[in-house]
Design a protein around this motif. Structure first.
Motif, short mmCIF file in Angstrom:
data_model
loop_
_atom_site.label_atom_id
_atom_site.label_comp_id
_atom_site.label_asym_id
_atom_site.label_seq_id
_atom_site.Cartn_x
_atom_site.Cartn_y
_atom_site.Cartn_z
N ASN A 136 -3.83 13.82 2.09
CA ASN A 136 -4.40 12.63 2.74
C ASN A 136 -3.58 11.40 2.44
O ASN A 136 -3.30 10.59 3.32
N MET B 234 1.35 7.03 8.27
CA MET B 234 0.75 6.17 9.29
C MET B 234 1.10 4.71 9.04
O MET B 234 1.39 3.96 9.96
N LEU B 235 1.12 4.30 7.75
CA LEU B 235 1.49 2.93 7.44
C LEU B 235 2.94 2.65 7.82
O LEU B 235 3.26 1.60 8.36
N VAL C 237 3.15 2.25 11.56
CA VAL C 237 2.63 0.96 12.01
C VAL C 237 3.65 -0.15 11.72
O VAL C 237 3.92 -0.99 12.58
N SER D 231 -0.42 11.43 4.44
CA SER D 231 -0.53 11.09 5.86
C SER D 231 -0.83 9.61 6.04
O SER D 231 -0.39 8.99 7.00
N MET D 232 -1.55 9.02 5.07
CA MET D 232 -1.77 7.57 5.13
C MET D 232 -0.44 6.84 5.01
O MET D 232 -0.19 5.86 5.71
N ARG E 30 0.76 4.14 -2.88
CA ARG E 30 0.43 5.52 -2.58
C ARG E 30 1.58 6.45 -2.92
O ARG E 30 1.37 7.58 -3.35
N VAL F 16 6.69 0.11 14.21
CA VAL F 16 6.36 -0.29 15.58
C VAL F 16 6.05 -1.79 15.63
O VAL F 16 6.45 -2.48 16.56
N MET F 17 5.38 -2.27 14.58
CA MET F 17 5.03 -3.69 14.56
C MET F 17 6.29 -4.56 14.53
O MET F 17 6.39 -5.55 15.28
N TYR G 157 -11.72 -3.16 -1.25
CA TYR G 157 -11.12 -1.83 -1.16
C TYR G 157 -10.41 -1.37 -2.43
O TYR G 157 -9.44 -0.64 -2.37
N MET H 54 0.83 -1.21 0.00
CA MET H 54 0.00 0.00 0.00
C MET H 54 0.87 1.26 0.00
O MET H 54 0.57 2.23 -0.68
#
Lengths: 441, 406
Positions: free
Chosen positions: B277, B284-285, B288, B280-281, B41, B291-292, B362, B37
């Motif tokens: 947008n 955020m990915l 994640v 920022s996605m 993007r 941290v994951m 999606y 993703m």
């Protein structure tokens, strides 16, 4: 007994601070991510008209007269004729026409501020009582104002602040394009989420529906007044033929008016459905429209039909919960390590007469305590996460705040997650064979 | 390195081993899809747009009086042109990536216009100097001549009365695959035709129009006379002059016409805002994923440390009977490698399944296969790094431990 277990849990957590820290961190991070997205979901998927949404409906008739490929679904708006025909019968308890909001040039007549572009919604008088719109000063216009094409307007509290410094501006004059409108009402701060009465076209939006969460328009004015002062300048939803420049909107081959109705009982809903069907059949028989498909969806159905929650937000929520699952696995592993390392201690407790149930209770108390601390950390991280969301340039970024219910959910989720994580290690610990453990001591 | 004893030991610790495997599997699945993703993007954000993005300031003038527009717009243009540093100025109906689009369906024959798949195209209308003000890159043919500008007014159906058009390469390819576009006719509605006089490099339309990246480049350009609906001004200057030019332009227009609403932006800002947008996605990915992976690594560290602690005695015995430090180190590394392998195999299957689900729900496209091995390698490396600390500690267990009772 519980306080004793709690005391044991605190001692045990203190004994191995690194491991404790890792577990608390894993739960906090997982909860933080999950609750941030869940809160955004909660804010975005909420009912914008609680208590009333089941009685508010959006009516659709397919006004396209041209035969062609099959129409399975009426367009999201209607042409002038169909919309006003339905509106003027007043068959519903309340009914309001709405246009596609468009920025128009406005200025306060007795102000030296430069003109500004502000979205204007043309609607009818029932809009305000039907949607429970709160007024700070004055009120909405009357039904007579609708038909008389009165030059009146209602403005938002935000615009009132900008133009009139927040003072009571009822009676003042607002210049919209080239017409003077008298202000009859000023709204209180009002921010439905989503801005439901402007929701349409979601099935063509490819999931990119963040725009549904924008602010309400600054100016509301009567629909029929709009025909006079905004002729040739309306936006439409779609057209089945090319409109000509200068062609009056009332004759344009375009869908550009929406109709919201309030129906207070199931019988009235059924009657209105029949009314819509009859209207479409009659108009088709007259040859004015080509299709008889009609729809009457209640507010939440209409929002769902438009897939109103942005698909990015849903995707983020999935991602966050996958992440929480990883954190959960992690915590299970660490707890298992922790409890099994204490096998000797547990063996002695068992040998001294503690039941398996007591061992499980002790272990779960410890897991729950970790969950509680992790929940606290998760709550702080959620606040940070929501702050990050608010820094983004999405239309809904200003809406996202944690409310009491989400605050409670945070801790419930954290404790539930930690208890689930603790269940397996606790049951393993309770099956420690006392004799074996004591022998190795 | 013998695998048999490792497997035997793992069999004794089924649940912790399973937990590590599941954690790695889930991390692998999420990582694959998240990275995919992110990649999608990022390429969306960097979609090419063949105009002079760095040099264009865009000034929107709203509320022009239709009666005087014919005289006002040239006046505004002249004012902007006088600003030092301005190379070219033109008025146009819209700019790329501004979300407000004039669209129309086009076809290569009058019959084709009724077809359901007739392409929907963004229709840019430019006053004289428009191609230069945007910095369009001509690939074939020519731009418009003075007569064509003079003859084209905004007519019925919001279409220009002129008959020439310049199309983007993607649109030309869609309309006439494998043929030259120059001289061909484009039909808009049943009675309007436009002759293609030029083909330019791909320019984005004001919005994606629900059609994905392919349709994002379906734009066409026509000449137009000033009109009240042509209210966007493109001002081109050298990039270093741009901010000053924009400030002065807005200021001068406001002074010149107090009755209109003037808003100015650089095109770079417009582009940034359009993709805000998406950007920022992406962040955020990325967050994640990082941290994951960190959480997964900590999980491995935690469990392996536990195992090392539990097996101190066995390690001591092995060392006492002749195992070197390297043997012990290798033991834990191999063990982790086996667990990771099991994890990534399940993870790749899971990743594939998630991708299928996302494709259904999606609008996601199919993930290229190489994402799977790539994230498998990433988790192998992560596992090896995470296990190194505890494994080194295990290797440092002295043989003498074997002789002590614990």
């Amino acid at each position: 007994m519980f306080t004793y277990y709690l005391d044991l849990a605190v001692r045990s957590l203190r004994r191995n601070p690194v491991l404790t820290f890792l577990m608390v961190l894993a739960i906090a991070v997982g909860i933080g991510a999950a609750m941030t997205t869940l809160t955004v979901m909660h804010v975005l998927s909420g009912d914008p008209l609680p208590g009333k949404s089941a009685h508010v409906f959006y009516a659709q008739v397919d006004s396209d007269p041209t035969p062609g490929y099959k129409h399975t679904e009426p367009p999201d708006m209607m042409d002038y004729r169909s919309a006003t025909d339905l509106w003027s019968t007043h068959r519903a308890d309340r009914q309001a026409l709405v246009t596609v909001p468009k920025p128009l040039k406005i200025r306060a007549s007795d102000s030296s501020l430069p003109p500004l572009m502000e979205p204007v919604l043309f609607t009818t008088s029932d809009f305000f009582p039907m949607f429970d719109v709160p007024f700070e000063y004055g009120s909405g216009w009357t039904a007579a104002d609708d038909t008389d094409r009165a030059r009146v307007a209602v403005i938002s509290s935000d615009l009132n602040n900008r133009l009139f410094g927040g003072k009571d501006s009822v009676g003042k004059t607002l210049r919209v394009r080239n017409a003077d409108l008298r202000i009859v009402g000023v709204l209180k701060p009002w921010r439905p989420s989503p801005l439901f009465y402007d929701v349409r076209g979601g099935r063509f939006a490819n999931g990119d529906t963040a725009g549904y969460y924008g602010k309400p328009e600054g100016v509301f004015a009567p629909f029929f007044t709009g025909l006079d002062i905004n002729e040739g300048n309306f936006w439409w939803f779609n057209c089945w033929a090319m409109p000509k420049p200068g062609e009056r909107m009332v004759n344009a081959p375009c869908n550009w008016v929406g109709l919201w109705v309030q129906l207070d009982s199931p019988a009235k809903v059924a009657a209105y459905r029949t009314f819509l069907d009859h209207y479409a059949q009659q108009q088709k028989a007259l040859g004015r429209i080509g299709y008889t498909e009609t729809r009457l969806r209640d507010l939440m159905d209409w929002l769902a039909f438009n897939h109103f929650v942005p698909s990015d937000v849903k995707l983020q929520t999935w991602l966050a919960f996958a992440f929480l699952a990883i954190c959960l696995f992690n915590t299970v592993g660490l707890l298992l390590a922790k409890f099994m390392r204490r096998a000797g201690e547990i063996g002695i407790r068992r040998a001294l007469g503690a039941s398996r149930r007591a061992v499980v209770a002790q272990c779960l108390t410890e897991a729950g305590l970790i969950g509680l601390i992790g929940g606290l950390g998760g709550w702080l991280l959620t606040l940070v996460g929501l702050w990050l969301v608010r820094q983004q340039q999405t239309p809904y970024s200003g809406l996202v705040h944690m409310d009491v219910s989400m605050f409670i959910v945070t801790f419930v989720l954290a404790i539930v997650v930690s208890l689930i994580a603790g269940a397996l290690p606790a049951s393993r610990a309770s099956h420690v064979a006392p004799a074996l453990q004591i022998k190795t001591l | 390195m013998q695998i048999q004893p490792i497997l035997a030991a793992l069999r004794k610790h089924k649940i912790p081993a399973l937990l590590i495997v599941l954690e790695i599997a889930l991390a692998c699945a999420v990582l694959c899809n998240a990275v995919f993703m992110i990649g999608q993007r990022v390429s969306e954000i960097h979609i090419p747009n063949a105009i002079d993005e760095a040099g264009i300031s865009v000034i929107d003038v709203q509320g022009i009086d239709p009666k005087t527009a014919n005289a006002d717009i040239p006046r505004y243009l002249a004012t902007l042109r006088q600003i030092p540093g301005v190379a070219v100025v033109a008025a146009l109906n819209m700019m790329p990536l501004t979300n407000n689009s004039w669209n129309t369906n086009v076809a290569t024959s009058p019959a084709g216009i009724m077809a359901k798949d007739s392409p929907n195209v963004a229709e840019y209308l430019l006053t004289k100097g428009g191609p230069e003000a945007l910095g369009l890159r001509l690939l074939q043919g020519r731009f418009f001549n003075d007569d064509e500008y003079a003859d084209s007014k905004l007519g019925d159906s919001y279409l220009p009365t002129g008959h020439t058009v310049v199309v983007t390469r993607s649109l030309a390819k869609r309309l006439w695959p494998g043929q030259g576009a120059l001289g061909k006719q484009i039909w808009v509605g049943k009675s309007n035709t436009f002759t293609v006089v030029g083909v330019v490099a791909d320019v984005l339309r004001p919005d994606e129009n629900g059609g994905g990246a392919a349709r994002f480049h379906w734009s066409m350009f026509s000449p137009i006379n000033p009109h009240a609906s042509i209210q966007t001004f493109a001002v081109r200057s050298a990039p270093q002059d741009r901010d000053r030019v924009l400030r002065e332009g807005v200021h001068k227009l406001e002074a010149l016409a107090p009755n209109v609403v003037v808003k100015g932006k650089t095109f770079t800002d417009i582009r940034d805002k359009y993709f805000a947008n998406t950007r920022s996605m992406v962040w955020m990915l990325v967050l994640v994923c990082v941290v994951m992976l960190a959480v997964t690594a900590f999980g491995i560290v935690g469990l392996t440390s536990f195992w090392v602690g539990q097996r101190r005695r066995q390690i001591g015995i092995r060392r006492a009977v002749g195992a070197t430090r390297r043997h012990i180190l290798n033991y834990f590394q191999t063990e982790n490698f086996l667990l990771s392998t099991a994890g990534v195999v399940i993870g790749m299957l899971l990743a594939f399944g998630i991708n299928l689900y996302l494709m259904q729900h999606y609008q996601m496209t199919r993930m290229p296969w190489y994402y799977l091995p790539a994230s498998a390698v990433a988790l192998w490396v992560l596992g090896q790094l995470a296990v190194l600390g505890p494994a080194l500690r295990a290797a440092n267990v002295p043989p003498v431990v074997a002789t002590r009772s614990v």
